[in-house]
Design a protein around this motif. Structure first.
Motif: not given
Length: 150
Positions: A4, A7, A50, A53-54, A56-59, A63, A70
């Motif tokens: 959690s 990253s 990986r 995607n990380s 993209a998740e963090s801004g 994507t 994708q």
């Protein structure tokens, strides 16, 4: 066990982000992997997926789905929400100003919705691809090599 929090900043993340910064348009994970390999960076394709995607998740990366793939692009503006006009054939991308938030809210209200989030990508053909298609060259949706496939 899942981590959690933020990253980790690994050499792989840095390599993927640095290579992504060199791409002007959206690129697939496979395309970015090829670019990394060509540049001499030995990294696994699953690691590239990986890391993208990380990001993209963090801004740090945008994507979208283009032709059932994708695609990713660096987002240098700190994750500010924005929208794109994307060529379906070559992948050329432009940031666009969408209708204002009131437009989204009014459309939602008319249909009994409350807006919690939105995405907006507009797909079509850029002027160069349209001219090629009209000249009878390769049409939209062809298997031609795009810059995003490199």
């Amino acid at each position: 066990m899942a981590r959690s929090g933020p990253s980790r900043h690994t050499w792989q993340r840095k390599a993927v982000l640095d290579q992504l910064r060199q791409c002007d348009d959206f690129v697939s994970a496979q395309g970015l992997h090829r670019l990394l390999e060509v540049s001499g960076t030995s990294i696994g394709l699953s690691t590239v997926y990986r890391q993208l995607n990380s990001l993209a998740e963090s801004g740090l990366a945008d994507t979208i789905r283009l032709n059932e793939r994708q695609m990713f692009r660096v987002c240098e503006d700190g994750g500010r929400h924005h929208h794109h006009l994307v060529c379906e054939r070559c992948g050329k991308t432009f940031e666009i100003e969408p209708p204002d938030n009131e437009w989204f809210a009014s459309v939602a209200r008319r249909h009994g919705f409350t807006v919690t989030s939105h995405t907006m990508e507009v797909f079509g053909l850029c002027s160069e691809c349209l001219a090629d298609a009209q000249d009878g060259e390769v049409g939209a949706g062809s298997d031609t090599t795009r810059s995003s496939d490199i």
